[in-house]
Design an enzyme around this catalytic site. Structure first.
Site, mmCIF file in Angstrom:
data_model
loop_
_atom_site.group_PDB
_atom_site.id
_atom_site.type_symbol
_atom_site.label_atom_id
_atom_site.label_comp_id
_atom_site.label_asym_id
_atom_site.label_seq_id
_atom_site.Cartn_x
_atom_site.Cartn_y
_atom_site.Cartn_z
ATOM 1 C CB VAL A 82 -0.943 0.006 1.218
ATOM 2 C CG1 VAL A 82 -1.756 1.305 1.253
ATOM 3 C CG2 VAL A 82 -1.867 -1.198 1.174
ATOM 4 C CE LYS A 83 4.361 5.104 -4.987
ATOM 5 N NZ LYS A 83 4.483 5.110 -6.460
ATOM 6 C CB VAL A 84 0.737 5.905 2.528
ATOM 7 C CG1 VAL A 84 0.120 7.053 3.316
ATOM 8 C CG2 VAL A 84 -0.109 4.638 2.662
#
Length: 221
Positions: A82-84
């Site tokens: 998950v890219k944040v």
């Protein structure tokens, strides 16, 4: 150093993985828009092609919504990361997602202090952007070296993922600086393969091979 492709183009990923050198994939909202397809469909196709980490980005700005989106993304496949984006709410979300066993990639990092905070929050990867720093007259490689050194100082397990790579020199410099990963457009991967002297050497060998008496039959079955 691991090599990731920075693209949402499934055909590029297929070709890169077939070369045997691609370890993962990163995507972002801009790349998703460029692909012009349903984002979920694209990501599900990518994770089938590439068994390594595949980063898919959240778009919410509040921690609870980032976490909600991250949980949805993580359910799509076990190799989803998950890219944040790096921001206060993003750090809160990364802390929570990490506690749930969800891998994260904190993106849009432009300082070593940001990278340290992301690692403290539990990020699996931090993504410092080289090309965008170069665009404003700063040396992105200094940033990579600083982050790598800080992580070594404190035995931080977060991996440094060099991003916003524009050309092969960025890749080489990232490797020399100790980056764990470099993510690049497919065209840069192609440029890494090519060298004019290699091409010339192959051409010469093939011409010379024709002078071998059994050249036409030696590989016949």
């Amino acid at each position: 150093m691991k090599i990731f492709l920075d693209t949402a183009d499934v055909e590029e990923i297929r070709q890169g993985v077939a070369m045997g050198v691609v370890d993962g994939v990163t995507t972002n909202p801009s790349l998703a828009a460029k692909a012009g397809r349903n984002f979920r469909d694209v990501v599900l196709e990518i994770v089938e092609i590439c068994p390594g980490p595949v980063s898919a980005e959240t778009v919410a700005l509040q921690a609870d919504e980032i976490v909600r989106e991250g949980r949805i993304l993580a359910k799509w496949a076990p190799n989803i990361v998950v890219k944040v984006p790096l921001m206060a709410e993003g750090l809160k979300a990364v802390k929570q997602l990490t506690s749930e066993g969800i891998k994260t990639n904190v993106t849009l990092i432009f300082s070593a202090s940001q990278a340290l905070l992301a690692a403290k929050a539990g990020a699996t990867f931090v993504s410092p952007f080289l090309g965008r720093l170069d665009d404003i007259g700063q040396d992105g490689m200094i940033l990579i070296r600083d982050i790598v050194q800080i992580f070594k100082n404190y035995n931080i397990q977060t991996e440094v993922l060099a991003a916003s790579i524009r050309h092969p020199v960025h890749v080489l410099q990232s490797a020399l600086a100790g980056s764990h990963v470099a993510t690049m457009p497919f065209k840069v991967l192609q440029q890494l393969v090519k060298h004019p002297l290699t091409d010339k050497g192959i051409e010469t060998f093939l011409v010379d091979w024709q002078q071998v008496p059994d050249a036409a039959t030696v590989f016949a079955e």
